[in-house]
Scaffold this motif. Structure first.
Motif, PDB file in Angstrom:
ATOM      1  N   ALA B 461       0.829  -1.205   0.000  1.00 14.04           N
ATOM      2  CA  ALA B 461       0.000   0.000   0.000  1.00 14.04           C
ATOM      3  C   ALA B 461       0.860   1.251   0.000  1.00 14.04           C
ATOM      4  N   ARG B 462       1.934   1.226   0.804  1.00 17.87           N
ATOM      5  CA  ARG B 462       2.782   2.412   0.858  1.00 17.87           C
ATOM      6  C   ARG B 462       3.489   2.627  -0.481  1.00 17.87           C
ATOM      7  N   ALA B 463       3.918   1.513  -1.096  1.00 19.75           N
ATOM      8  CA  ALA B 463       4.579   1.650  -2.390  1.00 19.75           C
ATOM      9  C   ALA B 463       3.616   2.206  -3.432  1.00 19.75           C
ATOM     10  N   LEU B 464       2.319   1.884  -3.275  1.00 16.54           N
ATOM     11  CA  LEU B 464       1.330   2.360  -4.249  1.00 16.54           C
ATOM     12  C   LEU B 464       0.951   3.820  -4.035  1.00 16.54           C
ATOM     13  N   ALA B 465       1.222   4.336  -2.837  1.00 21.55           N
ATOM     14  CA  ALA B 465       0.719   5.657  -2.474  1.00 21.55           C
ATOM     15  C   ALA B 465       1.073   6.751  -3.472  1.00 21.55           C
ATOM     16  N   PRO B 466       2.304   6.849  -3.955  1.00 20.72           N
ATOM     17  CA  PRO B 466       2.595   7.923  -4.919  1.00 20.72           C
ATOM     18  C   PRO B 466       2.153   7.606  -6.348  1.00 20.72           C
ATOM     19  N   ARG B 467       1.346   6.567  -6.510  1.00 25.05           N
ATOM     20  CA  ARG B 467       0.863   6.124  -7.824  1.00 25.05           C
ATOM     21  C   ARG B 467       2.003   5.883  -8.797  1.00 25.05           C
ATOM     22  N   PRO B 468       2.850   4.923  -8.485  1.00 22.52           N
ATOM     23  CA  PRO B 468       4.041   4.683  -9.303  1.00 22.52           C
ATOM     24  C   PRO B 468       3.701   3.940 -10.590  1.00 22.52           C
ATOM     25  N   ASP B 469       4.650   3.976 -11.524  1.00 26.69           N
ATOM     26  CA  ASP B 469       4.513   3.168 -12.736  1.00 26.69           C
ATOM     27  C   ASP B 469       5.073   1.763 -12.499  1.00 26.69           C
ATOM     28  N   VAL B 470       6.135   1.731 -11.687  1.00 21.76           N
ATOM     29  CA  VAL B 470       6.825   0.462 -11.461  1.00 21.76           C
ATOM     30  C   VAL B 470       7.058   0.274  -9.970  1.00 21.76           C
ATOM     31  N   ILE B 471       6.884  -0.962  -9.486  1.00 18.32           N
ATOM     32  CA  ILE B 471       7.307  -1.299  -8.133  1.00 18.32           C
ATOM     33  C   ILE B 471       8.350  -2.405  -8.235  1.00 18.32           C
ATOM     34  N   ILE B 472       9.485  -2.157  -7.598  1.00 15.64           N
ATOM     35  CA  ILE B 472      10.522  -3.175  -7.582  1.00 15.64           C
ATOM     36  C   ILE B 472      10.368  -3.972  -6.290  1.00 15.64           C
ATOM     37  N   CYS B 473      10.100  -5.263  -6.440  1.00 12.54           N
ATOM     38  CA  CYS B 473       9.828  -6.110  -5.282  1.00 12.54           C
ATOM     39  C   CYS B 473      11.028  -7.033  -5.099  1.00 12.54           C
ATOM     40  N   ASP B 474      11.772  -6.839  -3.997  1.00 17.20           N
ATOM     41  CA  ASP B 474      12.952  -7.662  -3.762  1.00 17.20           C
ATOM     42  C   ASP B 474      12.613  -8.746  -2.747  1.00 17.20           C
ATOM     43  N   GLU B 475      12.436  -9.959  -3.193  1.00 17.28           N
ATOM     44  CA  GLU B 475      12.082 -11.107  -2.347  1.00 17.28           C
ATOM     45  C   GLU B 475      10.920 -10.753  -1.408  1.00 17.28           C
ATOM     46  N   PRO B 476       9.813 -10.228  -1.949  1.00 16.58           N
ATOM     47  CA  PRO B 476       8.783  -9.698  -1.045  1.00 16.58           C
ATOM     48  C   PRO B 476       8.038 -10.769  -0.256  1.00 16.58           C
TER      49      PRO B 476
END
Lengths: 331, 571
Positions: B461-476
């Protein structure tokens, strides 16, 4: 005093490459080497101070006391004041390393003598204050690390109030109430043990308040660690839990703070000794500064530096003893 | 993970091991246990009416995911449910004693002495400042089990019988000087020191590798065979199946299923149990994406390249002389609404690629483009704006959250940075929670008070907050229970579907990569050895290394019970 100042330099040389990788011995040696550097810095600073004081160094040391020309010549010879600055500096270092602080021409006695007669009074006051600080803050913190919020809040409000009180004012207040009105304790003097009570209380109040806050925070933080649940599941009581497990964790940050407090108490003692008309280094330093008695001022500056250094070594050893996890970090 | 062999589950024998039958004397009897917590003004029930019994010599297991209420149930039995916990029950009896009436000092006489408690060794269940021997000795001294002079010898004996080698010297060590397996055994030795009638073990093997796990379980089974009643709490059905007689499956504070271990494993009746069974069998993977699957999401220009890296090289200086090439000529392209998986073993350079893509590390050669702009061309405010376009999710969200912030503050922080006004902020926070399937009751809590799965949802949710184009997920999902892994992956897929965000998904776990990715990049020693559509790469790997990687994962090829795959692929 001579021992204090000489030991670091001597041991630092003797230490050479450390043979043992762990253990308190190595920790002390590393610390001692660092401390030697601090003390050298302090000595150099006092030498510079002598140079920048208006007037010739001999006059500064004499502090306008009337002396015979022979005495004056002896000072010039002892401090090699006719030699170049570098030679003067080396001679100065040598004298300090040998523990020769010369004479105070204001007091008309050797500096060592003067300090030696006053030091026990101040040390007694400082040690009593440290003891009271440690015992009182541990007790208050254990009592106030309570789960009810209002208990914690009232304690921390009281602490803020005490920290805000100037020690001299607190001293006067204590004197008025307990000496002049109630006649429980003597108002002046440093000979009897009962005369120690009020000065210690006045000097310890601030440190106790600060330490209690730090200790309580540490206790509350440690009480949330998982090992606390384990300890409780063994059936131990809340007091045993705090004393046996949690307090030790809280003591870690408090030890560092206590070291700083211990060092600064020498300065704090000046005011308290005046207010309570006690003998001690504090009065001496005030008198020396007033009369520009440089040999005494220099000796006390170096003494304070040495105390700070020793206290820091003590703090490191304490932390080493309290926390086994720091024992490998040092190697 | 230990394989589950249902035949061994009930400890052999054909007798019915249900606690309700037979001549076993009930040591602990719980009926309608309800545990609630007051958080702020609300009152939340964590346990909502559970009933179970344990007889002497029995191993009873409660299985459920994090946050299901299983740990709270266990702690309520020793009066350690926590401050502000309200414990109610129709019956809460231990050996004829009504636990509901027990207070203060009488709890202390029970704890350790009659009921032993083993916590998961989450780095600190043993006091780090005390020697292990002193920790084991504590219940001995507290309850005066042996004369003071014999405490030392008894500690050594206890450690030895808990399977700690060289117990004399281990007793003098501190917990940080011991391995996880040894610490866990020391904890068990400490809990068994006063010879309790009931031993409660909360996730006793979670941090341990498979062989050590088995030894610890054997130790517990051995205690049970000597007459100790054992309550085992775990998220892993496979673990409890090895030693439990009776299993209770817990979800949302209730038992959804219970029965003899072998029966629960063989014929799970509740859907949730089936998920757990499948997770224990290592089959918790859905179908691969990729192929003809169109990029997801409402992006007006699907297939738009949002992140592109060309010929990335990153070298690190080694102590002494020489350099180490962590990333060597890596080029990737990430399109809107798609997931690019980066798979490789530890040290293959995949995390460094992630950091290069984020612009946290400058490459020695090559370039990274975000929406057509080069990272290294951006300065000051422009760079900060671009930062919002690329977000990050870590393996351990707890470490990336300010422990003093509540969930609300964590979510509002990126919105404040964008100067979103107050009313709008509240709406956006609610929207974010909805995207990741969290209720607004989490907003008041701090990260520590959330379960692992909830924390990772909050991180999303926090990663989505700024409405990003890409989320990099490192071993999430690597640190999560298998069943929660599946949920978090579902959340990620769902968010992608709705918002069209692209992922760069870094993992060592081929099963996870296969499930979430459209395209995949296989890395080895800093180089890309193979890349392409996920199905193509996984079904017809061309490079030797990819083939070796796929062969090393038995669960992708090994057939589980036929039912498990069918159960898990409902979508």
């Amino acid at each position: 005093m001579a021992g204090v100042l000489k030991a670091p330099a001597a041991e630092a040389v003797a230490a050479g490459p450390p043979r043992r990788r762990t253990g308190p011995a190595r920790l002390v040696l590393v610390r001692v080497a660092a401390s030697a550097a601090v003390l050298w810095g302090a000595v150099t600073a006092t030498f510079c101070l002598l140079q920048v004081m208006p007037g010739g160094t001999a006059d500064v040391l004499l502090a306008r006391s009337a002396v015979t020309p022979e005495v004056r010549d002896r000072i010039i010879a002892e401090y090699r004041l006719d030699d170049p600055l570098a030679a003067q500096y080396l001679a100065y270092l040598g004298r300090i390393a040998r523990g020769e602080f010369g004479d105070s021409y204001v007091l008309r006695r050797p500096v060592w003598d003067a300090i030696g007669s006053q030091l026990p009074h101040t040390l007694l006051l400082v040690l009593a204050t440290l003891l009271v600080t440690l015992v009182a803050s541990v007790l208050l913190a254990v009592v106030s690390a309570h789960r009810r919020r209002w208990v914690r809040s009232s304690f921390s409000a009281a602490e803020s109030l005490v920290v805000a009180l100037p020690p001299f004012w607190l001293g006067l207040l204590l004197l008025t109430v307990f000496s002049f009105n109630l006649h429980w304790f003597p108002a002046i003097g440093s000979s009897s043990l009962s005369g120690l009570v009020l000065p210690t209380a006045a000097l310890a109040a601030g440190p106790v308040a600060v330490m209690t806050g730090v200790l309580r925070d540490g206790l509350l933080r440690a009480l949330e660690e998982p090992f606390v649940v384990t300890a409780r599941s063994r059936g131990i009581g809340e007091l045993a839990l705090r004393l046996r497990h949690v307090l030790r964790h809280a003591l870690l940050p408090a030890t560092t703070l206590l070291g700083w407090i211990a060092g600064s108490l020498i300065g704090g003692a000046v005011i308290i000794e005046i207010v309570f008309s006690r003998q001690g280094i504090g009065r001496m330093v005030l008198f020396a500064v007033e009369n520009k008695d440089m040999p005494v001022v220099i000796a006390i500056v170096l003494l304070t530096a040495a105390v700070f250094v020793l206290v820091n070594i003590a703090v490191d050893i304490l932390v080493w003893m309290i926390d086994p996890r720091t024992r490998e970090a040092g190697s | 993970m230990s394989p589950v062999v249902p035949e061994n589950a009930a400890g052999g024998g054909e007798t019915d091991m249900s606690p309700a039958s037979g001549d076993t004397e009930e040591l602990l009897s719980v009926r309608d246990l309800v545990v609630g917590f007051a958080t702020g003004r609300e009152y939340v029930d964590a346990v909502r009416g559970v009933s179970f019994q344990i007889g002497r010599g029995q191993v009873v297991a409660i299985v459920g995911e994090s946050g299901s209420g299983k740990s709270v149930t266990a702690r309520s039995l020793v009066g350690l449910a926590g401050d502000g916990a309200g414990v109610r029950a129709e019956e809460l009896a231990f050996d004829g004693l009504d636990l509901r009436q027990v207070r203060g000092r009488r709890w202390r006489a029970l704890r350790g002495r009659r009921i032993g408690f083993v916590l998961q060794d989450a780095l600190g269940s043993l006091d780090p400042l005390r020697r292990v021997g002193a920790e084991v000795a504590e219940p001995l001294r507290e309850h005066r089990i042996v004369p003071a002079g014999e405490t030392g010898a008894e500690v050594v004996r206890l450690l030895g019988s808990a399977g700690v080698p060289l117990p004399e010297s281990r007793a003098r060590q501190y917990s940080h000087e011991m391995s996880g397996g040894l610490r866990q055994r020391a904890l068990i030795a400490s809990a068994l020191a006063a010879r309790p009638d009931l031993l409660i073990a909360d996730e006793p093997t979670t941090a341990l590798d498979a062989t050590v796990q088995r030894q610890v379980l054997r130790l517990l089974r051995d205690r049970a065979d000597n007459g100790t009643a054992i309550l085992l709490i775990s998220h892993d059905l496979g673990v409890v199946a090895e030693i439990a007689d009776h299993v209770y499956v817990m979800k949302d504070g209730r038992f959804v299923e219970n029965g003899p271990a072998r029966m629960v494993l063989r014929t799970p009746s509740h859907p949730y149990t089936r998920i757990l069974v499948a997770a224990a069998l290592g089959q918790g993977r859905g179908p691969a994406r990729g192929g003809d699957a169109a990029p997801a999401g409402p992006d007006p220009d699907p297939g738009r390249v949002v992140l592109r890296a060309d010929g990335l090289v990153k070298r690190y200086r080694l102590p002494g002389r020489g350099a180490f090439t962590a990333v060597d000529e890596v080029s990737v392209e990430v399109r809107a609404g798609e997931t690019l998986g980066i798979v490789g073993e530890s040290g293959s350079g995949k995390t460094t690629v992630g950091r290069l893509l984020l612009g946290l590390v400058a490459p020695d050669a090559g370039r990274v483009e975000v929406n057509g702009r080069l990272w290294n061309e951006l300065r000051g405010p422009e760079r900060r704006t671009a930062r919002r376009r690329v977000q990050m999710i870590y393996q351990h969200p707890l470490a990336s959250f300010d422990p003093r912030y509540t969930a609300r503050q964590l979510l509002e922080e990126p919105l404040r940075a964008e100067r979103v006004p107050g009313a709008e902020r509240a709406r956006r926070v609610a929207e974010l929670l909805e995207h990741v399937g969290l209720g607004d009751e989490v907003l008041r809590r701090r990260a520590r008070e959330l379960s692992g799965g909830q924390r990772q949802r909050l991180a999303i949710a926090r990663a989505l907050a700024p409405r990003p184009d890409v989320i990099i997920c490192d071993e999430p999902v690597s640190a999560l229970d298998a069943s929660i892994q599946a949920q978090v992956l579902d959340v990620l897929a769902d968010v992608q579907e709705r918002l069209g965000v692209a992922y760069v998904f870094i993992s060592h776990d081929l099963g996870v990569i296969r499930r979430i990715s459209h395209e995949v990049v296989v890395m080895k020693d800093g180089r890309v050895v193979e890349s392409g559509d996920i199905r193509k790469v996984f079904e017809a790997p061309e490079h030797q290394y990819t083939k070796a990687l796929l062969d090393a994962v038995p669960r992708l090829h090994g057939a589980g019970p036929a039912g498990a795959q069918a159960i898990l692929n409902p979508r």
